[in-house]
Design an enzyme around this catalytic site. Structure first.
Site, PDB file in Angstrom:
ATOM      1  N   GLU A  86       0.884 -11.831  -3.765  1.00  0.00           N
ATOM      2  CA  GLU A  86      -0.589 -11.884  -3.717  1.00  0.00           C
ATOM      3  C   GLU A  86      -1.209 -11.334  -5.006  1.00  0.00           C
ATOM      4  OE1 GLU A  86       1.247  -9.658  -2.418  1.00  0.00           O
ATOM      5  OE2 GLU A  86       0.236  -7.711  -2.338  1.00  0.00           O
ATOM      6  N   HIS A 126       5.031  -8.438  -4.782  1.00  0.00           N
ATOM      7  CA  HIS A 126       3.670  -8.789  -4.345  1.00  0.00           C
ATOM      8  C   HIS A 126       3.260 -10.180  -4.818  1.00  0.00           C
ATOM      9  CE1 HIS A 126       2.311  -4.694  -3.133  1.00  0.00           C
ATOM     10  NE2 HIS A 126       3.210  -4.314  -4.018  1.00  0.00           N
ATOM     11  N   ILE A 165       5.528  -3.091  -7.668  1.00  0.00           N
ATOM     12  CA  ILE A 165       4.705  -1.891  -7.877  1.00  0.00           C
ATOM     13  C   ILE A 165       5.279  -0.747  -7.046  1.00  0.00           C
ATOM     14  CG2 ILE A 165       2.400  -0.891  -7.706  1.00  0.00           C
ATOM     15  CD1 ILE A 165       1.290  -3.725  -7.877  1.00  0.00           C
ATOM     16  N   ARG A 166       5.849   0.227  -7.735  1.00  0.00           N
ATOM     17  CA  ARG A 166       6.500   1.350  -7.034  1.00  0.00           C
ATOM     18  C   ARG A 166       7.258   0.806  -5.817  1.00  0.00           C
ATOM     19  NH1 ARG A 166       4.975   6.313  -4.825  1.00  0.00           N
ATOM     20  NH2 ARG A 166       2.894   5.620  -4.265  1.00  0.00           N
ATOM     21  N   CYS A 181       6.139  -5.333   0.251  1.00  0.00           N
ATOM     22  CA  CYS A 181       6.351  -3.993  -0.305  1.00  0.00           C
ATOM     23  C   CYS A 181       6.246  -2.909   0.772  1.00  0.00           C
ATOM     24  CB  CYS A 181       5.403  -3.779  -1.470  1.00  0.00           C
ATOM     25  SG  CYS A 181       6.003  -2.528  -2.596  1.00  0.00           S
ATOM     26  N   ARG A 190      12.901   3.593  -0.461  1.00  0.00           N
ATOM     27  CA  ARG A 190      11.541   3.648  -1.022  1.00  0.00           C
ATOM     28  C   ARG A 190      11.552   4.071  -2.485  1.00  0.00           C
ATOM     29  NH1 ARG A 190       7.488   7.034   2.628  1.00  0.00           N
ATOM     30  NH2 ARG A 190       6.030   6.255   1.082  1.00  0.00           N
ATOM     31  N   GLY A 199       0.872  -1.177   0.000  1.00  0.00           N
ATOM     32  CA  GLY A 199       0.000   0.000   0.000  1.00  0.00           C
ATOM     33  C   GLY A 199       0.899   1.213   0.000  1.00  0.00           C
ATOM     34  N   GLU A 200       0.703   2.067   0.949  1.00  0.00           N
ATOM     35  CA  GLU A 200       1.523   3.280   1.063  1.00  0.00           C
ATOM     36  C   GLU A 200       2.048   3.339   2.491  1.00  0.00           C
ATOM     37  OE1 GLU A 200       3.623   6.216  -0.177  1.00  0.00           O
ATOM     38  OE2 GLU A 200       2.300   5.118  -1.550  1.00  0.00           O
ATOM     39  N   SER A 201       3.376   3.223   2.641  1.00  0.00           N
ATOM     40  CA  SER A 201       3.924   3.027   3.991  1.00  0.00           C
ATOM     41  C   SER A 201       3.694   4.224   4.917  1.00  0.00           C
ATOM     42  CB  SER A 201       5.396   2.640   3.924  1.00  0.00           C
ATOM     43  OG  SER A 201       6.116   3.531   3.132  1.00  0.00           O
TER      44      SER A 201
HETATM   45  N1  GLN Z   1       5.784   3.066  -2.808  1.00  0.00           N
HETATM   46  C1  GLN Z   1       5.099   2.569  -1.627  1.00  0.00           C
HETATM   47  C2  GLN Z   1       5.751   3.123  -0.359  1.00  0.00           C
HETATM   48  O1  GLN Z   1       6.826   3.656  -0.398  1.00  0.00           O
HETATM   49  C3  GLN Z   1       5.082   1.059  -1.595  1.00  0.00           C
HETATM   50  C4  GLN Z   1       4.304   0.529  -2.772  1.00  0.00           C
HETATM   51  C5  GLN Z   1       3.690  -0.800  -2.561  1.00  0.00           C
HETATM   52  O2  GLN Z   1       3.437  -1.250  -1.446  1.00  0.00           O
HETATM   53  N2  GLN Z   1       3.387  -1.442  -3.670  1.00  0.00           N
HETATM   54  O3  GLN Z   1       5.169   3.006   0.667  1.00  0.00           O
END
Ligand code: GLN
Length: 200
Positions: free
Chosen positions: A164, A162, A126-127, A77, A97, A45-47
């Protein structure tokens, strides 16, 4: 039972994968939902967002305490970022990150990870971050070029990709086994319904 932290990010896909292995799961939004868990997933997700929500929902300390009592944790991630020196500090890794660039630099590949599966595993980044340093007590499961993509200790598993979001069950099987949960035998793949998250 294995819990999936349900504050933000890719929750349903982890539940689907464990369901395909007949591993009982529960979502975790409240501290008392950690009771009795042998394992916890901190999803992607987004940390920054996840870290704030962990404090808003008063989950930070309870997760640390549950881990001290033996609950294993797998971070995917953003979840891996939270386990590192930038978060819970539960595994001695340094992580950078968004190390591949922006959203458009997301990609898939496939690698052999012998400790996890005898056949190559599809990987979705993913990112994603990069693990750029590991302590001496950390086992590297996958190193690619100049970075590390999957690591573990006895209590922690961290992947920058990921599993999942692929049809492979190999990592979910690996984590369940690490938690002492038996999984139903299959060929490691399943007919994953990619739209399952729309039910929620
Ligand atoms: N870019 C997100 C972060 O720095 C991580 C991305 C992800 O969990 N797929 O939190």
């Amino acid at each position: 039972m294995i819990g999936v932290l349900d504050l933000q990010g890719g929750v349903q896909e982890h539940l689907d994968h464990f369901c395909a292995l007949n591993v009982p799961t529960r979502t975790v939004k409240l501290a008392n939902e950690l009771n009795g868990l042998v394992g916890l997933i901190i999803p992607g997700g987004e940390s920054t967002c996840l870290m704030r929500l962990l404090h808003v929902f008063n989950l930070f300390e309870p997760i640390l305490q549950a881990h001290q009592r033996g609950m294993k944790i797998w971070g995917t991630c953003a979840g891996a970022i939270l386990l590192s020196s930038s978060g819970f500090k539960l595994i001695d890794i340094k992580i950078k990150r968004n190390a591949f660039g922006g959203q458009l630099d997301s990609f898939s590949s496939e690698k052999l990870i012998p400790a996890v599966s005898p056949t190559p595993i599809p990987l979705t980044f993913i990112r994603a971050p990069k693990i750029i340093h590991v302590g001496s007590d950390v086992k590297v499961l996958l190193r690619i070029e100049n970075y590390i993509a999957a690591v573990e200790t006895s209590g922690i598993l961290a992947t920058i990709f990921h599993p999942e979001l692929t049809p492979s069950l190999a990592f979910h099987k690996y984590f369940a086994t690490k938690c002492g949960v038996s999984v139903s035998d299959n060929d490691g793949k399943f007919a994953w319904n990619r739209q399952s998250w729309m039910r929620h």
